[in-house]
Write an enzyme that holds these catalytic residues in place. Structure first.
Site, PDB file in Angstrom:
ATOM      1  N   GLU A   3      -3.416  -5.927  -0.030  1.00 34.15           N
ATOM      2  CA  GLU A   3      -2.125  -6.605  -0.147  1.00 34.15           C
ATOM      3  C   GLU A   3      -2.201  -7.899   0.678  1.00 34.15           C
ATOM      4  O   GLU A   3      -3.029  -8.030   1.581  1.00 34.15           O
ATOM      5  CB  GLU A   3      -1.017  -5.708   0.395  1.00 34.15           C
ATOM      6  CG  GLU A   3      -1.001  -4.307  -0.176  1.00 34.15           C
ATOM      7  CD  GLU A   3      -0.543  -4.229  -1.630  1.00 34.15           C
ATOM      8  OE1 GLU A   3       0.355  -4.997  -2.012  1.00 34.15           O
ATOM      9  OE2 GLU A   3      -1.088  -3.413  -2.382  1.00 34.15           O
ATOM     10  N   LYS A  51      -4.174 -13.973  -1.273  1.00 31.01           N
ATOM     11  CA  LYS A  51      -5.175 -12.997  -0.844  1.00 31.01           C
ATOM     12  C   LYS A  51      -6.523 -13.645  -0.582  1.00 31.01           C
ATOM     13  O   LYS A  51      -7.532 -12.955  -0.479  1.00 31.01           O
ATOM     14  CB  LYS A  51      -5.302 -11.904  -1.903  1.00 31.01           C
ATOM     15  CG  LYS A  51      -4.008 -11.147  -2.109  1.00 31.01           C
ATOM     16  CD  LYS A  51      -4.249 -10.021  -3.054  1.00 31.01           C
ATOM     17  CE  LYS A  51      -2.939  -9.447  -3.537  1.00 31.01           C
ATOM     18  NZ  LYS A  51      -3.182  -8.432  -4.560  1.00 31.01           N
ATOM     19  N   ARG A 250      -5.462  -0.995 -12.422  1.00 35.37           N
ATOM     20  CA  ARG A 250      -4.174  -0.900 -11.740  1.00 35.37           C
ATOM     21  C   ARG A 250      -3.582   0.479 -11.979  1.00 35.37           C
ATOM     22  O   ARG A 250      -3.542   0.959 -13.106  1.00 35.37           O
ATOM     23  CB  ARG A 250      -3.188  -1.920 -12.318  1.00 35.37           C
ATOM     24  CG  ARG A 250      -3.670  -3.340 -12.275  1.00 35.37           C
ATOM     25  CD  ARG A 250      -3.783  -3.813 -10.880  1.00 35.37           C
ATOM     26  NE  ARG A 250      -3.761  -5.272 -10.832  1.00 35.37           N
ATOM     27  CZ  ARG A 250      -3.916  -5.959  -9.715  1.00 35.37           C
ATOM     28  NH1 ARG A 250      -4.107  -5.323  -8.581  1.00 35.37           N
ATOM     29  NH2 ARG A 250      -3.874  -7.269  -9.726  1.00 35.37           N
TER      30      ARG A 250
END
Ligand SMILES: [Zn+2]
Length: 271
Positions: A3, A51, A250
């Site tokens: 994250e 990120k 995902r």
């Protein structure tokens, strides 16, 4: 997939350890950069952009890395044993007199002119933890595709940068919608954006991604990683399913009682 808050914290620790210091060793263990020696260069700063990690070095050079699935940077004192993985997983070693930063399993590692950083991060939407954070711009980007499932839209770094699987699942839970709800059907979407920022801010200075306010083991998230366990709010077993483009691996988690909207269903045609 880390994250944005994990990457932010990594950048802060690398900056605290290396910022302002000259490298006594700078090995990059990827074929393309194997002959590059960064020794002698000073590390100006290490920052996160979404990120992406940017280590800006003296001489207008930036070392760009991305952690993707399981990359990590570890810091060691001189003489300390490295524990981040097998030697063949080491991709970068940045050493000053007092600290050694070791990058493990970095799928992206490249050197580029600092002035050209935009070529690798210019596509990103507003950074949830960056100086450019702009909730109106993030909301406009999300709203531009009202048919897109909200879980997928939140993960798209071109809309807003910093959300991974954990926050995508938790944000959908907290706003009471399934990840497959078309973005245009999410009530008060501006609250989703504000909440995203609040969650990452609240967690950026510590490891972990607490979304419940409860730091006890097994209680930190409402639904993420909790398939078959009772929903922390209503007790219904939490469900999980793949979502988005298959190659991105995902996994969505949701409570079928607390969250309204469509379920995973058959995958829509590509395109
Ligand atoms: Zn529930």
């Amino acid at each position: 997939m880390p994250e944005g808050d994990t990457v932010w914290l990594t950048a802060r620790r690398l900056h605290a350890a290396l910022g302002g210091q000259s490298l006594v060793r700078g090995d990059l263990r990827v074929p393309k950069l194997a002959t590059v020696d960064l020794a002698g260069r000073r590390v100006l700063e290490v920052v996160a952009r979404g990120k992406h990690l940017m280590a800006r070095l003296e001489g207008e050079v930036t070392l760009h890395s991305h952690l993707r699935m399981d990359g990590a940077w570890h810091l060691y004192a001189p003489g300390e044993r490295w524990r981040g993985g097998a030697p063949h997983q080491v991709r970068a070693v940045l050493e000053t007199r007092s600290r050694t930063a070791v990058g493990y399993r970095l799928p992206v590692l490249e050197l580029l002119p600092t002035a050209e950083e935009a070529t690798v991060v210019g596509h990103l939407g507003p950074d949830l933890l960056g100086p450019d954070w702009d909730p109106a711009r993030a909301l406009a980007a999300l709203a531009a595709d009202p048919a897109r499932p909200v879980g997928e839209a939140l993960l798209d770094q071109r809309n807003l940068a910093g959300i991974g699987n954990v926050y995508a699942a938790e944000l959908c839970f907290l706003r009471g919608v399934t990840p497959w709800t078309p973005f245009g059907d999410v009530g008060a979407p501006e609250k989703l954006v504000v909440l995203a920022r609040r969650l990452l801010e609240a967690n950026k200075a510590r490891p972990g991604h607490v979304t419940t306010g409860d730091t006890r083991r097994g209680r930190t998230n409402w639904v993420y990683g909790r398939e078959h366990q009772p929903c922390l709010r209503c007790g219904t077993p939490v469900r999980s399913a793949r979502h988005g483009r298959a190659e991105q691996d995902r996994v969505a988690y949701w409570c079928p009682r607390c969250q309204r909207g469509p379920g995973p269903g058959p995958s829509p045609a590509a395109g």
